[in-house]
Write a protein that holds these residues in place. Sequence first.
Motif, PDB file in Angstrom:
ATOM      1  N   PRO A 164      -5.886 -10.696   1.048  1.00 11.53           N
ATOM      2  CA  PRO A 164      -4.999 -10.582   1.653  1.00 11.53           C
ATOM      3  C   PRO A 164      -4.823  -8.527   1.337  1.00 11.53           C
ATOM      4  CG  PRO A 164      -3.828 -11.902   0.141  1.00 11.53           C
ATOM      5  CD  PRO A 164      -5.500 -11.501  -0.195  1.00 11.53           C
ATOM      6  N   ALA A 165      -5.201  -8.076   0.237  1.00 11.13           N
ATOM      7  CA  ALA A 165      -5.046  -7.048  -0.351  1.00 11.13           C
ATOM      8  C   ALA A 165      -6.267  -6.285   0.426  1.00 11.13           C
ATOM      9  CB  ALA A 165      -5.564  -6.229  -1.324  1.00 11.13           C
ATOM     10  N   ARG A 168      -4.593  -5.618   4.104  1.00 12.67           N
ATOM     11  CA  ARG A 168      -3.783  -4.275   4.403  1.00 12.67           C
ATOM     12  C   ARG A 168      -3.875  -3.425   4.663  1.00 12.67           C
ATOM     13  NH1 ARG A 168      -0.664  -8.150   0.973  1.00 12.67           N
ATOM     14  NH2 ARG A 168      -1.908  -7.380  -0.754  1.00 12.67           N
ATOM     15  N   ASP A 169      -5.458  -3.186   3.293  1.00  8.60           N
ATOM     16  CA  ASP A 169      -6.623  -1.973   3.553  1.00  8.60           C
ATOM     17  C   ASP A 169      -7.013  -1.369   4.870  1.00  8.60           C
ATOM     18  OD1 ASP A 169      -5.000  -1.109   1.319  1.00  8.60           O
ATOM     19  OD2 ASP A 169      -7.216  -1.297  -0.338  1.00  8.60           O
ATOM     20  N   SER A 172      -4.770  -0.506   7.307  1.00  3.30           N
ATOM     21  CA  SER A 172      -4.076   1.162   7.265  1.00  3.30           C
ATOM     22  C   SER A 172      -4.986   1.729   7.985  1.00  3.30           C
ATOM     23  CB  SER A 172      -3.760   0.957   6.031  1.00  3.30           C
ATOM     24  OG  SER A 172      -5.472   1.521   5.069  1.00  3.30           O
ATOM     25  N   ALA A 196      -0.691 -11.004   5.519  1.00  2.00           N
ATOM     26  CA  ALA A 196      -0.874  -9.844   4.622  1.00  2.00           C
ATOM     27  C   ALA A 196      -0.447  -8.921   5.979  1.00  2.00           C
ATOM     28  CB  ALA A 196      -3.130  -9.665   4.805  1.00  2.00           C
ATOM     29  N   GLY A 197      -0.621  -8.831   7.191  1.00  2.00           N
ATOM     30  CA  GLY A 197      -0.754  -7.879   8.669  1.00  2.00           C
ATOM     31  C   GLY A 197       0.640  -7.808   8.874  1.00  2.00           C
ATOM     32  N   ARG A 198       1.807  -8.438   8.478  1.00  2.00           N
ATOM     33  CA  ARG A 198       3.508  -8.686   8.749  1.00  2.00           C
ATOM     34  C   ARG A 198       3.453  -6.764   8.540  1.00  2.00           C
ATOM     35  NH1 ARG A 198       5.969 -14.364   6.927  1.00  2.00           N
ATOM     36  NH2 ARG A 198       5.072 -15.432   8.493  1.00  2.00           N
ATOM     37  N   THR A 200       2.475  -4.310   9.661  1.00  2.00           N
ATOM     38  CA  THR A 200       1.932  -3.055  10.475  1.00  2.00           C
ATOM     39  C   THR A 200       2.083  -2.705  11.775  1.00  2.00           C
ATOM     40  OG1 THR A 200       0.240  -4.614  10.679  1.00  2.00           O
ATOM     41  CG2 THR A 200       0.549  -4.241   7.987  1.00  2.00           C
TER      42      THR A 200
END
Length: 316
Positions: A164-165, A168-169, A172, A196-198, A200
């Motif tokens: 998930p990290a 997210r990166d 971003s 994880a994308g919620r 964004t």
Amino acid sequence: MHPLVEQLRGTLLPAVVTPVDSDGVVAYDALTAYAGALTAESIGGVAVWAHTGRGLYLSPGDRSKVLETWREATDVPIVAGVGVPRSSSAQSLQEAADATVAMALQAAAGGADAVMVYPLAALGLLPDGHAQAVALHERVAAESGLPLVGFYLHGDAGGYPYPPALIRDLLSLDSMLGVKTATLDRAIGCQDAIWAGRGTGKLLITGEDRMYGPSFMWGADTALVGIAAAQVSLSATVLSTWTSGDHSGFLTASDRLDRFAAATFYAPIEGYVQRMLWAAVWEGLIPEEASYDPYGPPLPAGERDVVTRCLEDLSN
């Protein structure tokens, strides 16, 4: 935010097959007809050079001509898969990254609107693999000038689990439209990736052929799937009924598509491309003589009967 994010949100992008004859030659007349048929459906875009289209196996010349054929057939956005071609002699991660960038440059030159970056599985084993994965995507975007789709691809197809990290990166990045999950049958991994994308604002893209309906319930808002290479109308109906709140219609359509997925996406999983080609023949999308997958495993004849019986049942 790139304008393609909102243009593609809530739409279906079939990951299309590449018609090939018994000699392993791309059948361009069949491809032209296939492209015309698919782009007449309710789709928001097309994904070429993806796993379903055997993009990493095609020669550079065939890749260019396949993209050219689709570009001439439609003005909807085209996403091209980019990675390390099977013909590449890349031995190091640097050479693999160079090959990925070269394929992205080819996509840009051919008129693709975005690129989907195949994962480099070796990065999943490295302490700094997370940072290298982010850097690879940044480089592809910078050198190609195109926006990106991330690609969480299951290991059986050459990928590795994106934590998930990392998702997210990736999301971003200004150049990132969204991340596609293709975890095959790993429900927890799919859920974690979507969640994880919620928040964004980026696309939460399902590539889950065997968990297509559930992935929307978990939060996916866009689809880029190989199952739509043949069952495009039904795939679109599952998505449209969900987004419109027609939950009864969604359950009915999702059940029907799940039955087709069960007849096409199973071990050996690499056989799904041939099964989808058989389905495309049954649907009249491509001719019999252009329905060969020279890169997948040999399949018993009975498997085609399974696909045919399923399609006949769905047509009743």
